[in-house]
Design a protein around this motif. Structure first.
Motif, short mmCIF file in Angstrom:
data_model
loop_
_atom_site.label_atom_id
_atom_site.label_comp_id
_atom_site.label_asym_id
_atom_site.label_seq_id
_atom_site.Cartn_x
_atom_site.Cartn_y
_atom_site.Cartn_z
N ALA A 108 110.97 -2.79 39.34
CA ALA A 108 109.84 -3.68 39.60
C ALA A 108 110.09 -5.07 39.01
O ALA A 108 109.83 -6.09 39.66
CB ALA A 108 108.55 -3.08 39.03
N ALA A 109 110.63 -5.11 37.79
CA ALA A 109 110.93 -6.40 37.16
C ALA A 109 112.04 -7.13 37.91
O ALA A 109 111.98 -8.36 38.10
CB ALA A 109 111.32 -6.20 35.70
N LEU A 110 113.05 -6.41 38.36
CA LEU A 110 114.14 -7.04 39.11
C LEU A 110 113.68 -7.54 40.46
O LEU A 110 114.10 -8.61 40.92
CB LEU A 110 115.31 -6.06 39.27
N GLN A 111 112.80 -6.80 41.11
CA GLN A 111 112.27 -7.27 42.39
C GLN A 111 111.43 -8.52 42.19
O GLN A 111 111.51 -9.45 42.98
CB GLN A 111 111.44 -6.17 43.07
N GLN A 112 110.66 -8.55 41.12
CA GLN A 112 109.81 -9.70 40.82
C GLN A 112 110.66 -10.94 40.53
O GLN A 112 110.26 -12.05 40.85
CB GLN A 112 108.92 -9.37 39.62
N THR A 113 111.84 -10.73 39.94
CA THR A 113 112.69 -11.86 39.55
C THR A 113 113.89 -12.05 40.48
O THR A 113 114.80 -12.77 40.14
CB THR A 113 113.20 -11.66 38.11
N HIS A 114 113.85 -11.37 41.62
CA HIS A 114 114.92 -11.47 42.63
C HIS A 114 116.29 -11.14 42.06
O HIS A 114 117.29 -11.77 42.39
CB HIS A 114 114.91 -12.86 43.28
N GLY A 115 116.33 -10.14 41.16
CA GLY A 115 117.60 -9.65 40.63
C GLY A 115 118.12 -10.39 39.42
O GLY A 115 119.20 -10.07 38.93
N ARG A 148 115.64 -13.06 33.46
CA ARG A 148 114.21 -13.19 33.73
C ARG A 148 113.54 -11.82 33.73
O ARG A 148 112.40 -11.68 33.30
CB ARG A 148 113.98 -13.92 35.04
N ALA A 149 114.25 -10.78 34.19
CA ALA A 149 113.69 -9.43 34.18
C ALA A 149 113.46 -8.96 32.74
O ALA A 149 112.43 -8.33 32.45
CB ALA A 149 114.62 -8.47 34.92
N VAL A 150 114.39 -9.26 31.84
CA VAL A 150 114.21 -8.92 30.43
C VAL A 150 112.97 -9.63 29.88
O VAL A 150 112.17 -9.03 29.17
CB VAL A 150 115.47 -9.28 29.61
N ASP A 151 112.80 -10.89 30.24
CA ASP A 151 111.63 -11.64 29.80
C ASP A 151 110.35 -10.97 30.30
O ASP A 151 109.39 -10.81 29.55
CB ASP A 151 111.71 -13.08 30.29
N VAL A 152 110.35 -10.56 31.56
CA VAL A 152 109.18 -9.86 32.13
C VAL A 152 108.93 -8.56 31.38
O VAL A 152 107.79 -8.24 31.03
CB VAL A 152 109.38 -9.60 33.64
N LEU A 153 109.98 -7.79 31.13
CA LEU A 153 109.83 -6.51 30.45
C LEU A 153 109.32 -6.68 29.02
O LEU A 153 108.56 -5.84 28.52
CB LEU A 153 111.16 -5.75 30.46
N LEU A 154 109.74 -7.74 28.35
CA LEU A 154 109.31 -7.96 26.97
C LEU A 154 107.90 -8.53 26.88
O LEU A 154 107.16 -8.22 25.94
CB LEU A 154 110.29 -8.87 26.25
N THR A 155 107.52 -9.38 27.83
CA THR A 155 106.19 -9.99 27.77
C THR A 155 105.12 -9.12 28.41
O THR A 155 103.94 -9.26 28.08
CB THR A 155 106.18 -11.38 28.44
N ASN A 156 105.52 -8.24 29.31
CA ASN A 156 104.57 -7.34 29.98
C ASN A 156 105.10 -5.92 29.91
O ASN A 156 105.49 -5.35 30.93
CB ASN A 156 104.38 -7.75 31.45
N PRO A 157 105.13 -5.33 28.73
CA PRO A 157 105.70 -3.97 28.63
C PRO A 157 104.85 -2.98 29.43
O PRO A 157 103.65 -3.16 29.57
CB PRO A 157 105.66 -3.67 27.14
N PRO A 158 105.50 -1.94 29.93
CA PRO A 158 104.75 -0.93 30.68
C PRO A 158 103.83 -0.15 29.75
O PRO A 158 104.08 -0.08 28.54
CB PRO A 158 105.85 -0.03 31.26
N PRO A 159 102.78 0.45 30.30
CA PRO A 159 101.91 1.27 29.45
C PRO A 159 102.67 2.48 28.93
O PRO A 159 103.63 2.92 29.56
CB PRO A 159 100.77 1.69 30.38
N PRO A 160 102.27 3.01 27.79
CA PRO A 160 102.98 4.18 27.24
C PRO A 160 102.85 5.37 28.18
O PRO A 160 101.88 5.50 28.92
CB PRO A 160 102.29 4.44 25.91
#
Length: 108
Positions: free
Chosen positions: A44-51, A55-67
């Motif tokens: 999902a993060a890679l699709q949002q950031t076009h691979g 930027r995917a790491v940034d998305v994952l760190l700023t919007n972590p998935p729910p537990p």
């Protein structure tokens, strides 16, 4: 006069959609190597950031998935064994503390 044909015939394969697991295979491996193990969230993060992995790491760190949801407790084998082991350790520690207390001299 012979006119060149304007129709083009290409032998290119038809556009078949590539699954994201295949499309982002290398990026997923990079994210896994960094400790991001949930491929569903990673895709999902890679699709949002076009691979883009950075930027995917940034998305994952700023919007972590729910537990992940906690199991309903239908499999209590592990927790009961853990509780029994804790009780055994507590008993052993209490016995050790009692043994140590006999040799302690109160200096007051």
């Amino acid at each position: 006069m012979n006119m060149p044909s304007t129709s083009t015939s290409t032998n290119a394969p038809s556009a078949v959609p590539v699954p994201p697991e295949q499309r982002y295979r290398l990026q997923l491996q990079s994210l896994n190597d960094m400790g991001f193990d949930d491929n569903r969230v990673n895709i999902a993060a890679l699709q949002q950031t076009h691979g883009n992995v950075n930027r995917a790491v940034d998305v994952l760190l700023t919007n972590p998935p729910p537990p992940a949801p906690i199991p309903d407790g239908s499999t209590t084998g592990g927790s009961a064994a853990s509780t029994a082991a804790t009780a055994t350790n507590d008993d052993a520690n209490a016995a050790t503390n009692d043994d140590n207390a006999e040799g302690v001299v109160d200096k007051n």
